[in-house]
Write an enzyme that holds these catalytic residues in place. Structure first.
Site, PDB file in Angstrom:
ATOM      1  N   GLU A 108      33.405  42.158  13.127  1.00 52.39           N
ATOM      2  CA  GLU A 108      32.555  41.301  13.956  1.00 52.39           C
ATOM      3  C   GLU A 108      32.861  39.851  13.606  1.00 52.39           C
ATOM      4  OE1 GLU A 108      28.348  41.880  14.417  1.00 52.39           O
ATOM      5  OE2 GLU A 108      28.506  44.059  14.118  1.00 52.39           O
TER       6      GLU A 108
ATOM      7  N   ASN B 297      26.739  50.297   9.835  1.00 52.03           N
ATOM      8  CA  ASN B 297      26.800  48.895  10.228  1.00 52.03           C
ATOM      9  C   ASN B 297      25.778  48.073   9.454  1.00 52.03           C
ATOM     10  OD1 ASN B 297      27.463  46.639  12.329  1.00 52.03           O
ATOM     11  ND2 ASN B 297      25.228  46.783  12.358  1.00 52.03           N
ATOM     12  N   GLU B 298      26.224  46.995   8.819  1.00 50.36           N
ATOM     13  CA  GLU B 298      25.374  45.952   8.217  1.00 50.36           C
ATOM     14  C   GLU B 298      24.190  46.510   7.416  1.00 50.36           C
ATOM     15  OE1 GLU B 298      24.281  42.988  11.096  1.00 50.36           O
ATOM     16  OE2 GLU B 298      26.320  42.184  11.213  1.00 50.36           O
TER      17      GLU B 298
END
Length: 516
Positions: A297, A177-178
């Site tokens: 997201e 994630n990110e």
């Protein structure tokens, strides 16, 4: 009054509606899990501690797939902490949100909750502090039938908590994630992450060749590495992954409501940019397969308060369990923006195959709940619920001629925003429309080629209530201030449909149609 003309043709289609486009997100952040979907002892909780009042709203909202367990949380998470007898699970510090994680709720509980909610699981692995072996082991634990260390441990742990021992069958996996973000635990360069994603994907697929994998894309279009990050990561991992992720959050800045209402224009541009980069890597690498997009997201999120005020609290001040974090209250304005973001995602359904509104309960969420108290729908619940329910069949390519409104960020944009689907099986054409002007109504003329409108099956609109303004929102004290109401100003005249949209509104119109 604004005028808009929309033309659709049943033979000009984008793609079949991807059901995973209507996804959501559950992260161990604030009160999303604890006192959100899970609250043992609540009057509405079942024997597993799942809040049935929240579950009922989730089923009504209709998410098809839910990403779990993060988010920033996952980059410091040991998945093994959340399995086994609850009394034996360790209590940990969560550095991402400066909170105490009890691990009372973990993978088994989430999979069971998802089964009861009727949603697919989208599982994220930790590539921040962990790597190939931990991810490979998790796939074996989740998906292998039995007879090996990890799969037999799953069966043992399931029995310990009174849940089914059968494999979870998780098909969609996020490779971290990110990790482009300096805030992320285990932040990496594109080169570092691209190689790690490639090798992790290979190892996971050796355990289960049927899984689909999402590589981490940019955390937003404003990231300094946007574009180069996707190109570098996919230059390494294109053959091993199926999707690249996108994240985007929007808010109203300093009263610039026009630019906020035009956020879908930026989302359109963002998607087009990522598609171009993906296809450039495909061409350069002479790949045959097509990598698509998981917009895993997206939402309205008030990341910062107005100038001169204290910034919003994004992490707990003290180490406490499930503190109140990022619990935005959504207004009519926010709901209309959410509707236009959904329109953007639907228009790009040929390449955006997965999308996850972040998050599901309490944390920037369409559903709110209180510990020991009620659960209720926020204004943003309604556009998601109706599009998830009614977007079926083929996405139609629309020709839109609309009056314009000026914005500081995006120049002149269409006042009327639109998306549409046509389901040949049911004979229903679904129109999703927004009027971005906060003070003037819009008259829409819809012309259908190849289809003949027979009747209006239903028409609903979300707009400013008679006794409110654009800031009106649903709260615990007034849970129905913002609702969908009948849209009476829809009429069929020969081969055209006329629709009058109130100022600042999002509407869904269902037409029974026949082949012309």
């Amino acid at each position: 009054m604004h005028q808009a003309r929309i033309t659709l043709d049943k033979d000009f289609t984008v793609a079949e509606v991807p059901r995973r486009l209507f996804g959501s997100f559950v992260e161990h952040l604030g009160r999303c899990v604890y006192t959100g979907i899970f609250e043992p002892g609540h009057p509405a909780a079942d024997s597993q501690g799942f809040r049935q009042d929240v579950l009922e709203l989730v089923r009504e909202m209709g998410p098809s797939i839910i990403r779990y367990p993060g988010g920033n949380f996952v980059s410091g998470y040991n998945w093994e902490d959340g399995v086994g007898p609850v009394a034996d699970r360790p209590v940990r510090l969560d550095g991402a949100w400066h909170s105490i994680e009890t691990n009372a709720f973990g993978l088994h509980e989430f999979v069971e909750w998802s089964r009861r909610a009727g949603t697919e699981v989208m599982e994220a692995v930790n590539l921040g502090t962990r790597g190939v072996e931990e991810a490979r082991a998790l796939v074996e634990y989740a998906n292998h039938s039995g007879g090996t260390y990890w799969s037999d441990l799953r069966r043992k742990n399931a029995a310990a908590v009174g849940l089914p021992e059968d494999p979870f069958g998780i098909k969609i996996w996020c490779l971290g994630n990110e990790l482009d973000g300096p805030w992320q635990i285990g932040h990496k360069t594109a080169e570092e992450y691209g190689r790690l994603a490639q090798e992790t994907a290979k190892a996971m697929r050796l355990v289960d060749p049927t899984i689909e994998l999402v590589a981490v894309g940019s955390s937003g279009s404003g990231m300094p590495t946007f574009g180069t990050w996707e190109h570098t990561v996919l230059s390494h991992a294109y053959s091993e992954v199926d999707y690249i992720s996108m994240h985007a959050y929007y808010q109203e800045h300093q009263g610039d409501v026009a630019s906020f209402l035009a956020a879908g224009v930026e989302m359109d541009s963002f998607i087009d940019g990522v598609v171009a980069t993906v296809d450039a890597v495909k061409a350069a690498g002479k790949h045959r397969k097509q990598v698509n997009i998981a917009f895993d997201e997206w939402n309205v999120w008030y990341l910062h308060s107005e100038e001169g005020a204290e910034p919003d609290q994004h992490a707990a001040a003290e180490w406490v369990e499930h503190p109140r974090l990022i619990e935005d209250t959504y207004s009519v304005t926010d709901a209309v923006v959410v509707g236009t973001l959904l329109n953007s995602l639907l228009r790009h359904g040929d390449r955006v195959k997965i999308a996850n509104q972040a998050q599901l309960v309490n944390v920037i969420a369409p559903i709110r709940s209180e510990q020991g108290g009620p659960a209720w729908r926020q204004s943003s619940f309604w556009p998601f619920a109706r599009m998830s329910q009614h977007a079926r069949g083929q996405i139609l390519s629309l020709a839109v001629e609309s009056g314009k409104m000026h914005t500081k960020r995006y120049g002149d944009v269409d006042v009327v925003d639109a998306a549409a689907t046509w389901d040949e099986h049911s004979g229903v054409c679904a129109l999703f429309l927004a009027n971005r002007d906060i003070s003037a109504l819009s008259e829409v003329q819809l012309r259908l080629n190849g289809l003949s409108p027979a009747s209006v099956r239903s028409a609903e609109v979300l707009t400013i209530p008679a006794d409110g303004d654009r800031h009106t929102a649903n709260t615990e004290q007034d849970q129905s201030a913002v609702q969908l109401v009948p849209l009476d100003s829809v009429s069929i005249e020969e081969s055209a449909v006329r629709i009058e949209l109130p100022a600042l509104s999002w509407a869904v119109v269902l037409l029974d149609v026949q082949n012309a």
